[in-house]
Each structure stands twice: as structure tokens, then as C-alpha cells.
Design an enzyme around this catalytic site. Structure first.
Site, short mmCIF file in Angstrom:
data_model
loop_
_atom_site.label_atom_id
_atom_site.label_comp_id
_atom_site.label_asym_id
_atom_site.label_seq_id
_atom_site.Cartn_x
_atom_site.Cartn_y
_atom_site.Cartn_z
N ASP A 38 -5.96 9.58 8.87
CA ASP A 38 -4.62 9.30 9.38
C ASP A 38 -4.41 9.88 10.78
O ASP A 38 -4.82 11.01 11.08
CB ASP A 38 -3.56 9.88 8.44
CG ASP A 38 -3.54 9.18 7.10
OD1 ASP A 38 -4.04 8.05 7.02
OD2 ASP A 38 -3.01 9.76 6.14
N TYR B 265 -11.24 -3.66 2.82
CA TYR B 265 -10.41 -3.15 3.92
C TYR B 265 -11.29 -3.06 5.15
O TYR B 265 -12.20 -2.26 5.22
CB TYR B 265 -9.87 -1.76 3.53
CG TYR B 265 -8.73 -1.24 4.40
CD1 TYR B 265 -8.82 -1.23 5.79
CD2 TYR B 265 -7.59 -0.73 3.82
CE1 TYR B 265 -7.79 -0.76 6.57
CE2 TYR B 265 -6.55 -0.24 4.59
CZ TYR B 265 -6.65 -0.25 5.97
OH TYR B 265 -5.63 0.24 6.74
N GLU C 46 0.86 -1.18 0.00
CA GLU C 46 0.00 0.00 0.00
C GLU C 46 0.90 1.24 0.00
O GLU C 46 1.83 1.33 0.81
CB GLU C 46 -0.91 -0.01 1.23
CG GLU C 46 -1.93 1.11 1.23
CD GLU C 46 -2.85 1.08 2.44
OE1 GLU C 46 -3.60 2.05 2.61
OE2 GLU C 46 -2.79 0.10 3.22
#
Length: 285
Positions: A80, A196, A69
Site C-alpha cells: 500500500d 489481479y 474489494e
């Protein structure tokens, strides 16, 4: 309502049956035949600078990555945590741009052509007020098999899925612990290559322990997903990987812990490679 239903019906094909989706699926299948779950390390394009980030990516590949990734540095990375925000900011200060990130992906793809690359970015980077076709085609040309757009949901993703499907690129979607069960099934049906599964509520970042609920979450997501399930967020040590393997996941994604392993200046490539090796050893079923 009729228009919305028709649009949803048209989009249900997703992007799994693309060249990129098949490449990703093959990587998961190869790991499974070896008695392992797939290991997906994460690197930040351009961190701490372009040349070093290439070394980091190749080191992660050679230490045991099944897929890689590649984070596309962005000024407002909503998903994040502190570690990846810092790395992204450093990369941007060092001159990282979307174009520079695409060039880096091209270089990684040229050096390791058999390794499926899955960049991760945000809708503003990919779509930029358009349909994303130019970025999708550049990514495929650079060797990318899939793309994670962290803030793009299937509700809004159908137009980009069509563009990505034409280019041969898989669009990977995310589900979280807060995603209702029926919604998980809908998202899984649309995800290309793999799904995911976010292990916890919150942003990325290494954790001392994974939530106790992760086993149940993985089992529930696996039960409704037609594509492999990769688990990320908070995974930072071999014990976490073993817990995810025990839960029945098909893959494990490690990000912040690898950036932390690079040290304060982002240049301890050997330490990162050692951690990837340790994580790979923990992927055995």
C-alpha cells in the site's frame, strides 16, 4: 525435488472451481454481456470508523460496483502507498481489528447479498501461524467470494489454497510488470475468480497517468490467463479506465483515488459515490 513436484502437481487445481470462484466469474460475465468491463472499487474496513465504512461500502456498491474489494487494515501493509497506509492507520486507531473487519464484511454481505466481496489482506492476518482455515470459513460465512493475500505467492500458497478450496473461497493471485512471462502463466493457472494484474512497478496510489506499457502488459497477461484479468494500482480517473478497457482487460480496480475522494476526514461519501458513478460510465467497451 520429487516432493516439490508432487506438491506443485497437487496444487495446480487452484481455487477457480469453487463457489466463490464461480460467483466472481459470473460477475465478470454479467459485465461483459452488458458491453462493459467489471468495476471493482476498494474500501478500507473500519475507515474512518466502522459505521461510516459500512455507508461507504454500500454507496460504492450502489454507484456501480460489480464486485467490491474490502481492505483489511494492517499495521505493515507492504503493497500500500501513502493513501491506503493512512486510511489503514486511521482505521486501526479507531478500533479496527480482523474480527471487526469480518463483522463489517458480514454486514455488507447481508445488505448486498448479490455483490461478490473480495477482501484483501496479508499472510500474517489470514494465516497467523496456522493454516488459515478459521479465517477462510468466516469469510465465506460472511459472504466473501474470494480473498487477495498480497504477500502470498503460489510457491507458498498451496496449503492455504487447499483450505480455501474446502471452504468454497477463491484465492486471487497477483502478477506485476516484472513477473516473467512463464511465471505469469503459472500464476494465472492457480488464481481463483480472476487474476489481479498490477499495472506498474511500486505501491498503490492514484497517478496522473498510467504507464505507457500498460496496454502491452494487459494483452500479454490476457494471452496466458484462463481467468478474467482485473487491472489495478494507479487507476484514478475515467480516462485511466478507458485506457484499460481499450487494452482488453476484463475488469478495473480502483482504490486510493476513492479513499482520496472521501476527503481528509474520510467522510465525504457523496463525493466517493459520484466518482464511482463516473468510473462505471467509463467501463463501456
Amino acid at each position: 525435488m520429487t516432493t516439490l513436484v508432487a506438491a506443485a502437481s497437487h496444487a495446480v487445481r487452484g481455487t477457480n472451481d469453487t463457489v466463490g470462484g464461480r460467483r466472481i466469474g459470473a460477475a465478470f460475465a454479467t459485465a461483459a454481456r452488458g458491453g462493459r468491463v467489471a468495476l471493482i472499487p476498494y474500501v478500507v474496513a473500519g475507515y474512518p470508523d466502522a459505521e461510516t465504512s459500512l455507508r461507504i461500502a454500500l454507496a460504492a456498491a450502489d454507484a456501480g460496483a460489480d464486485l467490491l474489494e474490502v481492505g483489511l487494515p494492517y499495521s505493515d501493509p507492504l503493497a500500500d502507498g501513502a493513501t491506503l497506509q493512512r486510511a489503514s492507520g486511521t482505521a486501526l486507531s479507531a478500533g479496527a481489528t480482523l474480527e471487526a473487519s469480518l463483522r463489517l464484511i458480514e454486514r455488507i454481505g447481508a445488505e448486498r447479498p448479490d455483490l461478490p466481496l473480495v477482501p484483501m489482506g496479508y499472510a500474517n492476518q489470514v494465516l497467523g501461524g496456522g493454516d488459515g482455515e478459521a479465517v477462510a470459513r468466516r469469510l465465506v460465512g460472511a459472504g466473501a467470494a474470494g480473498l487477495i493475500v498480497a504477500d502470498l505467492t503460489p510457491d507458498e500458497g498451496a496449503p492455504f489454497e487447499a483450505v480455501a478450496r474446502a471452504a468454497g473461497l477463491a484465492v486471487v493471485y497477483l502478477v506485476a510488470p516484472t513477473t516473467p512471462p512463464a511465471r505469469r502463466a503459472e500464476i494465472a493457472a492457480r488464481s481463483g475468480g480472476f487474476l489481479y494484474c498490477v499495472s506498474l512497478v511500486g505501491v498503490t496510489g492514484a497517478r496522473a497517468a498510467l504507464p505507457k506499457s500498460v496496454g502491452r502488459l494487459v494483452r500479454d497477461v490476457k494471452a496466458v490467463s484462463p481467468v478474467p484479468v482485473g487491472v489495478g494500482f494507479g487507476v484514478s480517473r475515467p480516462a485511466h479506465v478507458r485506457a484499460i478497457v481499450k487494452a482488453g482487460a476484463d475488469g478495473v480496480i480502483v482504490a486510493s483515488a476513492l479513499v482520496d475522494a472521501l476527503g481528509p476526514d474520510g467522510r465525504d461519501v457523496d463525493r466517493l459515490a459520484r466518482l464511482v458513478t463516473e468510473l462505471r460510465a467509463a467501463t463501456a467497451r
